[in-house]
Design a protein around this motif. Sequence first.
Motif, PDB file in Angstrom:
ATOM      1  N   LYS A  89       1.009   3.866  -2.945  1.00 54.06           N
ATOM      2  CA  LYS A  89       0.410   5.299  -2.763  1.00 54.06           C
ATOM      3  C   LYS A  89       1.509   6.413  -3.012  1.00 54.06           C
ATOM      4  O   LYS A  89       1.404   7.358  -3.752  1.00 54.06           O
ATOM      5  CB  LYS A  89      -0.022   5.427  -1.368  1.00 54.06           C
ATOM      6  CG  LYS A  89      -1.337   5.117  -1.156  1.00 54.06           C
ATOM      7  CD  LYS A  89      -1.803   5.279   0.283  1.00 54.06           C
ATOM      8  CE  LYS A  89      -3.319   4.802   0.629  1.00 54.06           C
ATOM      9  NZ  LYS A  89      -3.666   5.226   1.883  1.00 54.06           N
ATOM     10  N   ARG A  98       0.880  -1.296   0.036  1.00 56.24           N
ATOM     11  CA  ARG A  98      -0.059   0.118   0.069  1.00 56.24           C
ATOM     12  C   ARG A  98       1.003   1.318   0.194  1.00 56.24           C
ATOM     13  O   ARG A  98       0.645   2.244  -0.846  1.00 56.24           O
ATOM     14  CB  ARG A  98      -0.736  -0.063   1.080  1.00 56.24           C
ATOM     15  CG  ARG A  98      -1.773   1.287   1.172  1.00 56.24           C
ATOM     16  CD  ARG A  98      -2.702   1.406   2.436  1.00 56.24           C
ATOM     17  NE  ARG A  98      -1.892   1.137   3.762  1.00 56.24           N
ATOM     18  CZ  ARG A  98      -2.435   0.215   4.605  1.00 56.24           C
ATOM     19  NH1 ARG A  98      -2.977  -0.899   4.482  1.00 56.24           N
ATOM     20  NH2 ARG A  98      -1.364   0.152   5.687  1.00 56.24           N
ATOM     21  N   SER A 132      -3.451   4.109  -8.111  1.00 57.54           N
ATOM     22  CA  SER A 132      -4.980   3.480  -7.491  1.00 57.54           C
ATOM     23  C   SER A 132      -4.735   2.152  -7.350  1.00 57.54           C
ATOM     24  O   SER A 132      -4.043   1.385  -7.758  1.00 57.54           O
ATOM     25  CB  SER A 132      -5.954   3.990  -8.082  1.00 57.54           C
ATOM     26  OG  SER A 132      -6.179   3.167  -9.325  1.00 57.54           O
ATOM     27  N   GLN A 133      -5.610   1.124  -6.436  1.00 53.69           N
ATOM     28  CA  GLN A 133      -5.580  -0.016  -6.443  1.00 53.69           C
ATOM     29  C   GLN A 133      -6.144  -0.649  -7.670  1.00 53.69           C
ATOM     30  O   GLN A 133      -5.406  -1.662  -8.219  1.00 53.69           O
ATOM     31  CB  GLN A 133      -6.763  -0.621  -5.427  1.00 53.69           C
ATOM     32  CG  GLN A 133      -6.319  -0.441  -4.014  1.00 53.69           C
ATOM     33  CD  GLN A 133      -7.025  -0.615  -2.914  1.00 53.69           C
ATOM     34  OE1 GLN A 133      -8.265  -0.781  -3.345  1.00 53.69           O
ATOM     35  NE2 GLN A 133      -6.677  -0.747  -1.586  1.00 53.69           N
ATOM     36  N   ARG A 134      -6.809   0.099  -8.596  1.00 55.07           N
ATOM     37  CA  ARG A 134      -7.208  -0.451 -10.029  1.00 55.07           C
ATOM     38  C   ARG A 134      -6.108  -0.401 -10.839  1.00 55.07           C
ATOM     39  O   ARG A 134      -5.939  -1.125 -11.825  1.00 55.07           O
ATOM     40  CB  ARG A 134      -8.410   0.492 -10.492  1.00 55.07           C
ATOM     41  CG  ARG A 134      -9.786   0.246 -10.131  1.00 55.07           C
ATOM     42  CD  ARG A 134     -10.905   0.943 -10.559  1.00 55.07           C
ATOM     43  NE  ARG A 134     -11.995   1.053  -9.685  1.00 55.07           N
ATOM     44  CZ  ARG A 134     -13.034  -0.042  -9.659  1.00 55.07           C
ATOM     45  NH1 ARG A 134     -12.817  -0.989 -10.702  1.00 55.07           N
ATOM     46  NH2 ARG A 134     -13.954   0.141  -9.217  1.00 55.07           N
ATOM     47  N   PHE A 175      -9.244  -5.331  -8.246  1.00 52.39           N
ATOM     48  CA  PHE A 175      -8.642  -4.320  -7.293  1.00 52.39           C
ATOM     49  C   PHE A 175      -9.149  -4.669  -5.955  1.00 52.39           C
ATOM     50  O   PHE A 175      -8.516  -4.411  -4.978  1.00 52.39           O
ATOM     51  CB  PHE A 175      -9.080  -2.934  -7.820  1.00 52.39           C
ATOM     52  CG  PHE A 175     -10.724  -2.596  -7.461  1.00 52.39           C
ATOM     53  CD1 PHE A 175     -11.005  -2.157  -6.189  1.00 52.39           C
ATOM     54  CD2 PHE A 175     -11.750  -2.936  -8.268  1.00 52.39           C
ATOM     55  CE1 PHE A 175     -12.296  -1.805  -5.828  1.00 52.39           C
ATOM     56  CE2 PHE A 175     -13.075  -2.698  -8.016  1.00 52.39           C
ATOM     57  CZ  PHE A 175     -13.243  -2.207  -6.752  1.00 52.39           C
ATOM     58  N   THR A 176     -10.193  -5.469  -5.870  1.00 57.27           N
ATOM     59  CA  THR A 176     -10.694  -6.020  -4.664  1.00 57.27           C
ATOM     60  C   THR A 176      -9.664  -6.714  -4.014  1.00 57.27           C
ATOM     61  O   THR A 176      -9.449  -7.033  -2.924  1.00 57.27           O
ATOM     62  CB  THR A 176     -11.917  -6.509  -4.486  1.00 57.27           C
ATOM     63  OG1 THR A 176     -12.078  -7.867  -5.696  1.00 57.27           O
ATOM     64  CG2 THR A 176     -13.058  -5.711  -4.847  1.00 57.27           C
ATOM     65  N   SER A 226      -6.966  -4.787  -2.625  1.00 59.82           N
ATOM     66  CA  SER A 226      -7.404  -4.221  -1.391  1.00 59.82           C
ATOM     67  C   SER A 226      -7.169  -5.343  -0.068  1.00 59.82           C
ATOM     68  O   SER A 226      -6.576  -4.773   0.959  1.00 59.82           O
ATOM     69  CB  SER A 226      -8.921  -3.854  -1.399  1.00 59.82           C
ATOM     70  OG  SER A 226      -9.625  -3.451  -0.246  1.00 59.82           O
ATOM     71  N   LYS A 227      -7.662  -6.566  -0.472  1.00 55.54           N
ATOM     72  CA  LYS A 227      -7.535  -7.675   0.476  1.00 55.54           C
ATOM     73  C   LYS A 227      -6.067  -7.595   0.695  1.00 55.54           C
ATOM     74  O   LYS A 227      -5.595  -7.953   2.172  1.00 55.54           O
ATOM     75  CB  LYS A 227      -7.990  -8.761   0.132  1.00 55.54           C
ATOM     76  CG  LYS A 227      -9.452  -8.995   0.132  1.00 55.54           C
ATOM     77  CD  LYS A 227     -10.110 -10.255  -0.480  1.00 55.54           C
ATOM     78  CE  LYS A 227     -11.613 -10.653  -0.393  1.00 55.54           C
ATOM     79  NZ  LYS A 227     -11.970 -11.688  -0.764  1.00 55.54           N
ATOM     80  N   GLU A 276      -3.625  -5.571   0.736  1.00 56.36           N
ATOM     81  CA  GLU A 276      -3.354  -4.317   1.480  1.00 56.36           C
ATOM     82  C   GLU A 276      -3.797  -4.253   3.012  1.00 56.36           C
ATOM     83  O   GLU A 276      -3.170  -3.704   3.877  1.00 56.36           O
ATOM     84  CB  GLU A 276      -3.502  -2.884   0.775  1.00 56.36           C
ATOM     85  CG  GLU A 276      -2.841  -2.743  -0.528  1.00 56.36           C
ATOM     86  CD  GLU A 276      -3.090  -1.316  -1.128  1.00 56.36           C
ATOM     87  OE1 GLU A 276      -2.309  -1.227  -2.146  1.00 56.36           O
ATOM     88  OE2 GLU A 276      -4.052  -0.641  -0.770  1.00 56.36           O
ATOM     89  N   ASN A 277      -4.932  -4.904   3.139  1.00 56.62           N
ATOM     90  CA  ASN A 277      -5.620  -4.751   4.356  1.00 56.62           C
ATOM     91  C   ASN A 277      -5.515  -6.058   5.172  1.00 56.62           C
ATOM     92  O   ASN A 277      -6.086  -6.098   6.139  1.00 56.62           O
ATOM     93  CB  ASN A 277      -7.002  -4.328   4.349  1.00 56.62           C
ATOM     94  CG  ASN A 277      -7.098  -2.935   3.662  1.00 56.62           C
ATOM     95  OD1 ASN A 277      -6.765  -2.066   4.492  1.00 56.62           O
ATOM     96  ND2 ASN A 277      -7.699  -2.757   2.734  1.00 56.62           N
TER      97      ASN A 277
END
Length: 111
Positions: free
Chosen positions: A14, A10, A19-21, A31-32, A35-36, A38-39
């Motif tokens: 940044k 992440r 972007s994540q996309r 992109f999901t 997200s998973k 990165e989180n």
Amino acid sequence: MPKTFGETVRDIRKNQQLSQRDLAGKVGVSFTYISKIENEKLDFGDYPSEELIRKLANALNTDADQLMILAKKVPDRIKQRVMERPDAFRKIADLDDEKLDQLLDDMGEGG
């Protein structure tokens, strides 16, 4: 405390204003899924493969081996070297941090 694999991905993403996309498109995942990652919301079976970690490193212009290690995977070239010289790596594994730092300093690799 050291950053996790996801936090590192992440932060680098940044810093590069992606972007994540954007990142997902570069490595061929949704992109999901980024997200998973990165989180830190991935189940064990969903964790990125070595191939995907290398794609992420390439897309982010960062060290693939470092990302591999953060993802708790040992890069193949390191595994191979351990198998070639288990005697040396057993000794290294037994060193405390002070002695290991001294060894790295002696090799010119100290921080």
